[in-house]
Design an enzyme around this catalytic site. Sequence first.
Site: not given
Length: 242
Positions: A11, A14, A62, A89, A141, A154, A156, A158, A187
Amino acid sequence: MLKGKIAVITGGSRGIGAAIAVKFASLGADIALIYSGNSKAAEEVCQAALGYGVRAEAFQCDVADFEASKAAVAEIKNRFGKIDVLVNNAGITRDGLIAMMKEADFDEVISVNLKGAFNMIKHCTPLFIKAKYGRIINISSVSGLMGNAGQANYSASKAGLIGLTKAVAKELAARNVTCNAIAPGFIQTDMTKSFGEDNPLVAAIPLKRMGRPEEVAEAAAFLAMSDYITGEVIRVDGGLAM
Ligand code: NAI
């Protein structure tokens, strides 16, 4: 310094991944950037990295796809000869309250955020073991530490990444492979573009501002260069989750 090291960043086209790629390049690492779709953005990040006199190449993959990530790792190994640092990432959100959350939204987030990291670690591990060297950094996160309403999937994924980090750290420590996680707070990236500095959530951050991708990249560089920290989770969150 990371001179002579080959760093794979998923990832990386960007946001936080791009900042990590440029930071690592500034420290002398050669960069293998994994991107999912935007080849132009990936090439731009490679150009920025090349400005530091290192090698930088982009690979489309992917990470949720087990075979595709296996092929990407093999291709990177062919091109660069080895892999020293892996930064997991790549991540997505499909937010919604649990009562409304579709099964597909849960599955997709777990597939990219958690299984994607598993895939990459799994395929890089034989190389790390052979080389008796490896630095794995998983971007988790604060949602994985605290839980976040509207982000059951999300959070779960992380939190799962933190368990994965610690298990892998224990398994591979004897091979001189470290595995750590970073838990960013809010961020400023595309992922958080829907909320600005006036968002009430920002008021809850002790440092009273969102973080910059470069501030996460500094922690990633620190972990990439550390030989004696493993199984750790470093928050980069302005104090949000303390
Ligand atoms: P972003 O949305 O700007 O970047 C995510 C990157 O992951 C993109 O380049 C995207 O193409 C890539 N990606 C998505 N699915 C992929 C797949 N299946 N295979 C390969 N690449 C894929 O997001 P941002 O903010 O830069 O996030 C980076 C990481 O940091 C994510 O894991 C995110 O969960 C995490 N994070 C971000 C926070 C924030 O406030 N922005 C806070 C905490 C964690």
